[in-house]
Design an enzyme around this catalytic site. Structure first.
Site, mmCIF file in Angstrom:
data_model
loop_
_atom_site.group_PDB
_atom_site.id
_atom_site.type_symbol
_atom_site.label_atom_id
_atom_site.label_comp_id
_atom_site.label_asym_id
_atom_site.label_seq_id
_atom_site.Cartn_x
_atom_site.Cartn_y
_atom_site.Cartn_z
ATOM 1 N N HIS A 196 0.842 -1.505 0.150
ATOM 2 C CA HIS A 196 -0.402 -0.253 0.179
ATOM 3 C C HIS A 196 0.776 1.549 0.432
ATOM 4 C CE1 HIS A 196 -3.315 -3.078 2.242
ATOM 5 N NE2 HIS A 196 -3.427 -2.691 0.725
ATOM 6 N N ARG A 303 -7.666 -1.890 -14.108
ATOM 7 C CA ARG A 303 -7.161 -3.212 -13.229
ATOM 8 C C ARG A 303 -8.101 -2.953 -11.822
ATOM 9 N NH1 ARG A 303 -0.992 -2.197 -14.858
ATOM 10 N NH2 ARG A 303 -0.627 -3.736 -15.676
ATOM 11 N N ARG A 339 -11.550 -4.151 -16.788
ATOM 12 C CA ARG A 339 -10.686 -5.977 -16.699
ATOM 13 C C ARG A 339 -11.586 -6.554 -15.915
ATOM 14 N NH1 ARG A 339 -4.438 -7.596 -15.984
ATOM 15 N NH2 ARG A 339 -4.990 -6.772 -14.356
ATOM 16 N N GLU A 438 -2.825 -13.495 -23.448
ATOM 17 C CA GLU A 438 -1.615 -13.340 -21.902
ATOM 18 C C GLU A 438 -1.909 -14.740 -21.644
ATOM 19 O OE1 GLU A 438 -2.366 -11.472 -18.765
ATOM 20 O OE2 GLU A 438 -4.805 -11.611 -18.503
ATOM 21 N N ASN A 461 3.769 -8.685 -20.572
ATOM 22 C CA ASN A 461 3.820 -9.230 -18.928
ATOM 23 C C ASN A 461 3.987 -10.941 -18.587
ATOM 24 O OD1 ASN A 461 3.386 -6.427 -18.544
ATOM 25 N ND2 ASN A 461 2.400 -5.768 -16.982
ATOM 26 N N ASP A 462 2.291 -11.172 -18.611
ATOM 27 C CA ASP A 462 1.993 -12.907 -18.415
ATOM 28 C C ASP A 462 2.182 -13.109 -19.786
ATOM 29 O OD1 ASP A 462 1.150 -12.861 -15.500
ATOM 30 O OD2 ASP A 462 -0.605 -11.710 -15.877
ATOM 31 N N ARG A 472 7.049 -13.134 -13.098
ATOM 32 C CA ARG A 472 7.703 -11.534 -13.147
ATOM 33 C C ARG A 472 8.638 -11.091 -12.578
ATOM 34 N NH1 ARG A 472 1.218 -9.844 -15.635
ATOM 35 N NH2 ARG A 472 1.616 -8.298 -13.838
ATOM 36 N N CYS A 509 -1.625 -4.476 -23.583
ATOM 37 C CA CYS A 509 -1.784 -3.636 -22.454
ATOM 38 C C CYS A 509 -0.455 -3.219 -21.581
ATOM 39 C CB CYS A 509 -2.987 -3.396 -21.411
ATOM 40 S SG CYS A 509 -3.758 -5.352 -21.592
HETATM 41 C C1 PEP Z 1 -0.451 -8.242 -18.245
HETATM 42 O O1 PEP Z 1 0.026 -9.713 -18.052
HETATM 43 O O2 PEP Z 1 0.388 -8.550 -19.391
HETATM 44 C C2 PEP Z 1 -1.459 -7.281 -17.611
HETATM 45 C C3 PEP Z 1 -1.488 -6.408 -18.217
HETATM 46 O O3 PEP Z 1 -1.890 -7.646 -16.908
HETATM 47 P P1 PEP Z 1 -1.322 -7.573 -15.384
HETATM 48 O O4 PEP Z 1 0.244 -6.656 -15.608
HETATM 49 O O5 PEP Z 1 -2.132 -6.633 -14.571
HETATM 50 O O6 PEP Z 1 -1.023 -9.449 -14.573
HETATM 51 MG MG MG Z 2 -1.740 -10.199 -16.648
#
Ligand code: PEP
Ligand code: MG
Length: 587
Positions: A196, A303, A339, A438, A461-462, A472, A509
């Site tokens: 936080h 998110r 999302r 993802e 990212n995923d 990650r 994204c």
């Molecule tokens: C991703 O996985 O790229 C993504 C945008 O979602 P998050 O980072 O919230 O997993």
């Molecule tokens: Mg993700």
């Protein structure tokens, strides 16, 4: 930025920007809590004294919560709900009173012992959410003890001249008490990007580096330090040269920002007329003002998890509706992609009491939780649908691994629609429904999936984590987490092609969208939208406006034919330098 011999510490970049100033080691030394035996006649007076300290602490927190709600937003103010719940916790308050009476010991001693035990248990927990909550317990312990000792003020509120706060842990309320004029930045031994305190720091735009491990041991009170919140580095007692370079970097950064903000109202169109949507990623509705002033065409990723995890209880459908409606109408007619709930690994929802798992990233998370908990899922979907009458909302499902999961998700969405129809509640009947790409299995069957949704947004990212089998959030293997891996670029290229073949709009994204070099490749791969933190928007717009689409395409198309990450990176970097040698910030 490279420096010669200056000692550096590294950690996790939690809030961007550069801060230069004297270190202020927050006095979190142990209060020396004395043990005292009470005479029988003094016991009830001691209980009263303890209850008085609890009441005063609660009053302080309520005042603070109200101030934060006004300054930063309701969502962050919710954090104090957890603190307030703790003050009513019978385990803590009741047990302290019972022990004062039973053992006839002073309140400080008993309360401290009970809190220390709770803190030790939480600090040893495997659940990262619980571990992060130790900061809340520490905060309450300090506040109540301070009142029992008759102290009126806490150190951070007393700061008068500008400093960089260095602490073992910072609680959200510590961060919230910081005034932007007197706190230039902060550094903590512990914490994570999702703690936080880090969230509040980003909300307040205070540069921060967390997870430094040895910060309070290595940094001397009063010494000059540089906090590089962009790279997660701390420079101790910098020499003239380093200092000058960072001062320049800071000045240049603001000059670049000033220069780039001029781009804000210009469209993200390449010189040969190819338009790309540049959108914002947000975690909290309080970021909307930033979205509006950033020049984003809309929100490409909201998110919603943070609506759930920053509070002690699950949000009701009504609360969610109010929040989504507020976002929809403040941003209308700009589109907002909401999302659906994507919990998992670092984003833990303690209200659900999820079991501990050996492989949480591969486990019961994201859409999998939602499909097993249609009550929870439908409440969110109904809330989004009800807020959709403004016509600018879109729904996006995370973590879709194949057609069965997608169809199941859409079926629950249909049920939510039917329930609203049954109750005569209006909603946007043509609300676009999309999914994140993802999970590699989804990328591989993108054409089949494309026939059943309105848009794709690639979550790099995923996608990188799962394709390359690299956690990650594990710093030890960070070198394997590689956006330039040819497998990643080829997967992205194939998803864009599959989506376009089926007439779909394809966005990105993940963090790749906000990084200049990878965004440059994504532009060339033909993505329709790049969605990123608002802070990155001007720079990415500048790139899009500076290179022809045909040039970017040629570069990306050649890059995907290369077989190693190094070749791709070297080639792209070199082309990037050529294209942008005259662009602001890249000379
Ligand atoms: C991703 O996985 O790229 C993504 C945008 O979602 P998050 O980072 O919230 O997993
Ligand atoms: Mg993700």
């Amino acid at each position: 930025m490279s420096t010669s011999s200056v000692r550096t510490l590294s950690g996790i970049p939690a809030s961007p920007g550069i801060a230069i100033g004297p270190a202020f080691l927050l006095d979190r030394q142990e209060f020396r809590v004395q043990e005292r035996d009470l005479a029988e006649g003094d016991v009830e007076r001691e209980v009263d004294r303890f209850q008085e300290a609890i009441v005063r602490t609660r009053d302080d927190l309520i005042v603070l919560q109200e101030r934060i709600a006004g300054d930063v937003g309701e969502e962050i103010a919710h954090i104090f709900g957890a603190h307030l719940t703790l003050l009513d916790d019978p385990e803590m308050v009741g047990a302290t009173i019972a022990r004062i009476r039973r053992e006839r010991k002073n309140a400080e001693w008993v309360f401290n012992a009970i809190m220390q035990r709770g803190i030790a248990t939480m600090a040893a927990a495997t659940d990262p959410y619980l571990r992060e909550r130790t900061a809340d317990f520490e905060d309450i312990r300090h506040r109540v003890l301070a009142h029992l000792r008759g102290e009126q003020r806490l150190p951070l509120a007393d700061l008068t001249s500008p400093v960089i706060v260095v602490a073992h842990h910072l609680s959200p309320s510590d961060t919230a008490e910081m005034h932007r004029d007197s706190v230039l930045g902060f550094v903590t031994d512990g914490g994570g990007r999702t703690a936080h305190a880090a969230i509040v720091a980003r909300g307040l735009a205070i540069p921060a580096v967390v997870g430094v491990d040895v910060a309070t041991r290595e940094i001397e009170h009063g010494s000059l330090i540089i906090v590089d919140g962009n790279d997660g580095a701390i420079y101790l007692n910098p020499d003239e040269d380093t200092l000058r370079r960072f001062e320049e970097a800071r000045t240049k950064q603001s000059a670049v920002e000033r220069g780039l903000t001029r781009l804000k109202d210009l469209p993200a169109v390449t010189p040969d007329g190819h338009a790309v949507d540049v959108s914002a990623n947000i975690e909290l509705p309080s970021e909307i003002d930033g979205v509006l002033s950033s020049g984003a065409v809309g929100v490409g990723l909201y998110r919603t998890e943070f609506l759930y995890i920053l509070r002690p209880t699950l949000p009701t459908e009504e609360e969610q509706y109010a929040s989504y409606w507020d976002i929809a109408q403040r941003l209308a007619p700009k589109p907002v992609i909401i999302r659906t709930l994507d919990l998992g690994t670092d984003k833990v929802l303690h209200q659900l009491d999820l079991p501990h798992e050996a492989n949480p990233a591969l486990g019961y998370r994201g859409i999998r939780i939602c499909l097993e908990r249609p009550d929870l899922f439908k409440a969110q979907l109904r809330a989004i649908l009800r807020a959709s009458t403004m016509g600018n909302l879109r729904i996006m499902f995370p973590m879709i691994s194949g057609l069965a999961v997608l169809r199941h998700s859409k079926q629950i969405l249909d049920e939510a629609r039917a329930e609203l129809d049954g109750a005569g509640i209006p909603y946007d009947r043509s609300i676009p429904v999309g999914m994140m790409i993802e999970v590699p299995s989804a990328a591989l069957i993108a054409r089949d999936l494309a026939r059943e949704v309105d848009f794709f947004s690639i979550g790099t990212n995923d996608l990188i984590q799962y394709t390359l089998a690299v956690d990650r959030s594990n710093a030890k293997i960070a070198a394997y987490y590689d956006p330039f891996n040819p497998a990643i670029l080829r997967l992205i290229a194939s998803v864009v092609e599959a989506g376009h073949h089926e007439g779909l709009w394809v966005g990105v994204c993940g963090e790749m969208a906000g990084d200049p070099i990878t965004a440059f490749l994504l532009l060339g791969l033909g993505v329709d939208e790049l969605s990123m933190s608002t802070i990155d928007i001007p720079e990415i717009k500048k790139i899009i406006r500076s290179v022809t689409f045909s040039k970017a395409q040629a570069i990306a198309q050649y890059a995907v034919t290369l077989s190693t990450s190094k070749d791709i990176q070297d080639y792209t970097q070199a082309e990037f330098q050529v294209c942008f040698k005259n662009a602001i910030g890249y000379e």
